[in-house]
Design a protein around this motif. Structure first.
Motif, PDB file in Angstrom:
ATOM      1  N   ILE A  42       0.837  -1.201   0.000  1.00 25.34           N
ATOM      2  CA  ILE A  42       0.000   0.000   0.000  1.00 25.34           C
ATOM      3  C   ILE A  42       0.872   1.250   0.000  1.00 25.34           C
ATOM      4  CG2 ILE A  42      -1.719   1.317   1.288  1.00 25.34           C
ATOM      5  CD1 ILE A  42      -2.789  -1.345   2.362  1.00 25.34           C
ATOM      6  N   LYS A  43       0.624   2.140  -0.954  1.00 23.40           N
ATOM      7  CA  LYS A  43       1.335   3.418  -1.006  1.00 23.40           C
ATOM      8  C   LYS A  43       0.724   4.376   0.000  1.00 23.40           C
ATOM      9  CE  LYS A  43       2.246   3.008  -6.003  1.00 23.40           C
ATOM     10  NZ  LYS A  43       1.263   1.956  -6.355  1.00 23.40           N
ATOM     11  N   ASP A  44       1.580   5.103   0.681  1.00 25.88           N
ATOM     12  CA  ASP A  44       1.158   6.096   1.672  1.00 25.88           C
ATOM     13  C   ASP A  44       1.682   7.456   1.216  1.00 25.88           C
ATOM     14  OD1 ASP A  44       1.171   7.868   3.961  1.00 25.88           O
ATOM     15  OD2 ASP A  44       0.809   6.106   5.222  1.00 25.88           O
ATOM     16  N   ARG A  45       0.775   8.323   0.784  1.00 28.22           N
ATOM     17  CA  ARG A  45       1.184   9.617   0.244  1.00 28.22           C
ATOM     18  C   ARG A  45       1.968  10.433   1.267  1.00 28.22           C
ATOM     19  NH1 ARG A  45      -3.592  13.096  -2.184  1.00 28.22           N
ATOM     20  NH2 ARG A  45      -3.723  11.176  -3.416  1.00 28.22           N
ATOM     21  N   ARG A  46       1.544  10.375   2.509  1.00 25.64           N
ATOM     22  CA  ARG A  46       2.222  11.156   3.549  1.00 25.64           C
ATOM     23  C   ARG A  46       3.653  10.663   3.737  1.00 25.64           C
ATOM     24  NH1 ARG A  46       3.436  10.255   8.632  1.00 25.64           N
ATOM     25  NH2 ARG A  46       2.211   8.321   8.672  1.00 25.64           N
TER      26      ARG A  46
END
Length: 353
Positions: A35-39
Motif C-alpha cells: 500500500i502506497k502512503d502519500r504522507r
C-alpha cells in the motif's frame, strides 16, 4: 542451499526449489506492504531535501579539515534523492504515472542521472536477476571473455572488481545511460528526453557554478558529494548482488523466485546511512516485488524472515566483507560460482608449462 524442499513456516507449502514461483512467496507477505502512503512518500522527499540542504550549509561554513565529513554526509543525503527516484522508477512512489515521472526526474536531476534510461535498464535487471549473460547489473565476466579482452578492459574490470569498486557505478552511468540508440520506439524517445534534460542542465549549471564560485567551489559543492553518492551506489549494487555462494545461472537453469529470494543480499549498514538512504539496504523484498515502497521494506523483510528465513542472505557492512568480495568474486565459474583473478592467472601459467 542444500535443502531439497522448501518448507516456509506458517505455510502449507512444500515445494521443490525448481517449482517455487514468486507468487508463492508474495502470498506470504502482509497486504499492507504493497500500500502506497502519500504522507510517507512526501515526507521522505522533505527529509532528503532538508538533510541535503543541511549538508550544503555545513560545506559552506565548515573549516577545511571537516570538509570530508561534510562531503560524506551530503553525498549520502543525495543518495536518498536517488532512492526516491528509484521508487518513482518502479511506480511505487505515487499512483499516477506523471507524478512518478515528475518526481523521478526532479530527484535525479542534481545527480545528472537520466531518469528514464535508468528506469528501463534497472527494471530489466529485476526481470533477469543473476541470469548469466542477461543481468545488466555487474555480473561477472566469463574467463574466456576476460582472456580475450584487451588490456584496457581487463585493467578496468580488475579495478571495479577490486578496491576501486566504488567507481563502478560511474562507469555504468557514463557508458549505458546516455545512449538512446540502444532503445526503440517510445522508450527511445523517453530516454532521449531524460538524457538531454540532464545534459542541458549540466551545460547551463556547471559553467554558472564555476563562474560564481570557481573550480574549487565546483569541486567542493558538487563533485565531491557526487563522488560520495556514487560510492554508495557502487557499494549497494556490489554488496546486494555479490557473494561467493550466490550463483549466476544460465537461462536453462535459472529460477526467478530463487534468484530473487536467495540471490540478493540484505546488508545492515550504520543506522545513519540507512536513514539517509531510506532503507535501500533492505534489498530482498524489493527484489521480490518492486511494488513495495521503500518505507514498507522493513515490514516485508520481517515477514520474509518469519516464513522464508532459511533462504535469506544477511550480512553487516564492514571492511572484512568488502575484502571478501573484492578478493574472491571476480570471474564466473560454473561449479564454484566465482574464480579469483589470482586463480585464473595461476591456471594460465600452469597450462603454459
Amino acid at each position: 542451499m542444500t535443502a531439497s524442499t522448501i518448507k516456509p513456516q506458517n505455510q502449507a507449502l512444500t515445494l521443490n526449489p525448481s517449482e517455487l514461483r514468486l507468487r508463492h512467496i508474495l502470498k506470504t507477505l502482509p497486504r499492507e506492504v504493497f500500500i502506497k502512503d502519500r504522507r510517507k512518500a512526501w515526507t521522505s522527499v522533505a527529509i532528503s531535501v532538508l538533510l541535503a540542504c543541511l549538508g550544503y550549509v555545513s560545506i559552506a561554513f565548515s573549516p577545511w579539515f571537516l570538509l570530508p565529513l561534510c562531503w560524506i554526509f551530503t553525498g549520502t543525503a543525495l543518495t536518498g534523492f536517488f532512492v526516491i527516484g528509484h521508487d518513482c522508477g518502479h511506480r511505487s512512489f505515487a499512483n499516477r504515472r506523471w507524478v512518478n515521472d515528475l518526481v523521478g526526474h526532479t530527484m535525479m536531476l542534481p545527480l545528472i542521472y537520466p531518469f528514464h534510461s535508468w528506469r528501463i535498464l534497472h527494471n530489466y535487471h529485476h526481470a533477469h536477476t543473476n541470469k548469466l549473460d542477461e543481468d545488466n547489473a555487474w555480473q561477472p565476466f566469463k574467463p574466456e571473455f576476460y582472456g580475450s579482452a584487451g588490456r584496457p578492459l581487463q585493467w578496468g574490470y580488475q579495478a571495479i572488481r577490486g578496491w576501486f569498486w566504488w567507481v563502478g557505478s560511474i562507469a555504468h552511468w557514463a557508458l549505458l545511460h546516455f545512449d538512446w540508440s540502444r532503445f526503440e520506439g517510445k522508450q527511445r524517445s523517453q530516454v532521449k528526453f531524460s538524457s538531454l534534460l540532464v545534459l542541458v542542465t549540466a551545460a547551463i549549471a556547471f559553467p554558472i557554478l564555476i563562474a560564481t564560485i570557481g573550480i574549487w567551489g565546483f569541486v567542493k559543492f558538487w563533485l565531491a558529494p557526487w563522488l560520495v553518492y556514487h560510492f554508495w551506489m557502487s557499494t549497494f549494487t556490489l554488496v546486494h548482488h555479490t557473494d561467493p555462494e550466490i550463483p549466476f545461472k544460465p537461462e536453462s537453469e535459472w529460477n526467478e523466485a530463487m534468484a530473487q529470494l536467495a540471490g540478493s543480499v540484505h546488508c545492515d549498514y550504520p543506522r545513519w546511512v540507512e536513514i539517509l538512504c531510506h532503507d535501500i539496504n533492505v534489498h530482498v523484498p524489493h527484489h521480490l516485488s518492486t511494488a513495495i515502497p521503500s518505507y514498507n521494506l522493513r515490514m516485508a523483510h520481517r515477514s520474509l524472515k518469519q516464513n522464508w528465513g532459511q533462504y535469506l542472505r544477511e550480512c553487516r557492512f564492514s571492511l572484512s566483507l568488502m575484502n571478501k568480495i573484492v578478493s574472491e568474486c571476480h570471474l564466473y565459474h560454473p561449479q564454484e560460482n566465482y574464480e579469483s583473478f589470482q586463480s585464473y592467472h595461476s591456471s594460465l601459467k600452469d597450462n603454459k608449462k
